[in-house]
Design a protein around this motif. Structure first.
Motif, PDB file in Angstrom:
ATOM      1  N   ILE A 124       3.168   5.622   8.363  1.00 25.37           N
ATOM      2  CA  ILE A 124       2.198   4.774   7.674  1.00 25.37           C
ATOM      3  C   ILE A 124       2.008   3.493   8.475  1.00 25.37           C
ATOM      4  O   ILE A 124       2.963   2.952   9.038  1.00 25.37           O
ATOM      5  N   SER A 125       0.770   3.030   8.532  1.00 25.43           N
ATOM      6  CA  SER A 125       0.469   1.796   9.254  1.00 25.43           C
ATOM      7  C   SER A 125      -0.747   1.139   8.606  1.00 25.43           C
ATOM      8  O   SER A 125      -1.409   1.746   7.763  1.00 25.43           O
ATOM      9  N   ARG A 126      -1.032  -0.091   9.006  1.00 25.12           N
ATOM     10  CA  ARG A 126      -2.174  -0.801   8.422  1.00 25.12           C
ATOM     11  C   ARG A 126      -2.859  -1.645   9.477  1.00 25.12           C
ATOM     12  O   ARG A 126      -2.210  -2.168  10.394  1.00 25.12           O
ATOM     13  N   GLY A 153       3.644  -5.413   6.613  1.00 29.86           N
ATOM     14  CA  GLY A 153       3.819  -4.310   7.548  1.00 29.86           C
ATOM     15  C   GLY A 153       5.235  -4.194   8.072  1.00 29.86           C
ATOM     16  O   GLY A 153       5.552  -3.268   8.815  1.00 29.86           O
ATOM     17  N   TYR A 191      -5.216  -4.925   9.567  1.00 30.19           N
ATOM     18  CA  TYR A 191      -5.711  -6.021   8.739  1.00 30.19           C
ATOM     19  C   TYR A 191      -7.163  -6.352   9.053  1.00 30.19           C
ATOM     20  O   TYR A 191      -7.910  -6.771   8.173  1.00 30.19           O
ATOM     21  N   THR A 204       8.637  -0.260   5.682  1.00 31.25           N
ATOM     22  CA  THR A 204       8.000   1.014   5.366  1.00 31.25           C
ATOM     23  C   THR A 204       9.003   1.904   4.648  1.00 31.25           C
ATOM     24  O   THR A 204      10.224   1.773   4.851  1.00 31.25           O
ATOM     25  N   THR A 240      -7.647  -1.482   6.268  1.00 35.32           N
ATOM     26  CA  THR A 240      -7.435  -0.033   6.196  1.00 35.32           C
ATOM     27  C   THR A 240      -5.956   0.295   6.393  1.00 35.32           C
ATOM     28  O   THR A 240      -5.292  -0.320   7.233  1.00 35.32           O
ATOM     29  N   VAL A 241      -5.495   1.256   5.633  1.00 35.85           N
ATOM     30  CA  VAL A 241      -4.151   1.787   5.807  1.00 35.85           C
ATOM     31  C   VAL A 241      -4.273   3.248   6.263  1.00 35.85           C
ATOM     32  O   VAL A 241      -5.209   3.955   5.865  1.00 35.85           O
ATOM     33  N   TYR A 242      -3.357   3.653   7.115  1.00 35.75           N
ATOM     34  CA  TYR A 242      -3.399   4.990   7.706  1.00 35.75           C
ATOM     35  C   TYR A 242      -2.130   5.767   7.368  1.00 35.75           C
ATOM     36  O   TYR A 242      -1.067   5.184   7.141  1.00 35.75           O
ATOM     37  N   CYS A 244      -4.358   7.216  -1.838  1.00 31.71           N
ATOM     38  CA  CYS A 244      -3.800   5.916  -1.482  1.00 31.71           C
ATOM     39  C   CYS A 244      -3.858   5.000  -2.692  1.00 31.71           C
ATOM     40  O   CYS A 244      -4.649   5.214  -3.622  1.00 31.71           O
ATOM     41  N   MET A 246       0.848  -1.197   0.000  1.00 33.35           N
ATOM     42  CA  MET A 246       0.000   0.000   0.000  1.00 33.35           C
ATOM     43  C   MET A 246       0.877   1.238   0.000  1.00 33.35           C
ATOM     44  O   MET A 246       1.932   1.268   0.650  1.00 33.35           O
TER      45      MET A 246
END
Length: 122
Positions: free
Chosen positions: A70-72, A55, A74, A58, A78-80, A96, A34
């Motif tokens: 950035i994070s996700r 994950g 599962y 990065t 959703t990815v942030y 995104c 992502m």
């Protein structure tokens, strides 16, 4: 049908924070790399951050290192993108993207969201 929907943009003063979200559907999220990109008025699309399917890896644009994360999630597919210490030069539409790998190259992403506006006032 694959969809990516960004949210969380808005107007913030310099030094403030925002958290962007990108909710995905129609793909196996856990297998996707992502990415977040941005495009300011009159400029091309610019890589901001990416996260591998696990994950564990990065990647960041140099100018956002130490300020953006950035994070996700599962469970939520959703990815942030947590953005702190925002600067006026961070003003852009943020997109995104999903693809088979996490990369800084926009062309290697297969699917894109519609974008969310971030405006940082000085």
């Amino acid at each position: 049908q694959v969809t990516l929907v960004e949210s969380g943009g808005g107007l913030v003063q310099a030094g403030g924070s925002l958290r962007l979200s990108c909710a995905t559907s129609g793909r196996t999220f856990s297998r996707d790399g992502m990415g977040w990109f941005r495009q300011a008025p009159g400029k091309g699309r610019e890589f901001v951050a990416a996260i591998s399917w696990s994950g564990g890896s990065t990647y960041y644009l140099d100018s956002v290192k130490g300020r953006f994360t950035i994070s996700r999630d599962y469970a939520k597919n959703t990815v942030y993108l947590q953005m702190n210490s925002l600067k006026p030069e961070d003003t852009a539409v943020y997109y995104c993207a999903a693809g088979s790998i996490a990369t800084t190259w926009a062309r290697q992403y297969d699917y894109w969201g519609q974008g969310t506006q971030v405006t940082v006032s000085s």
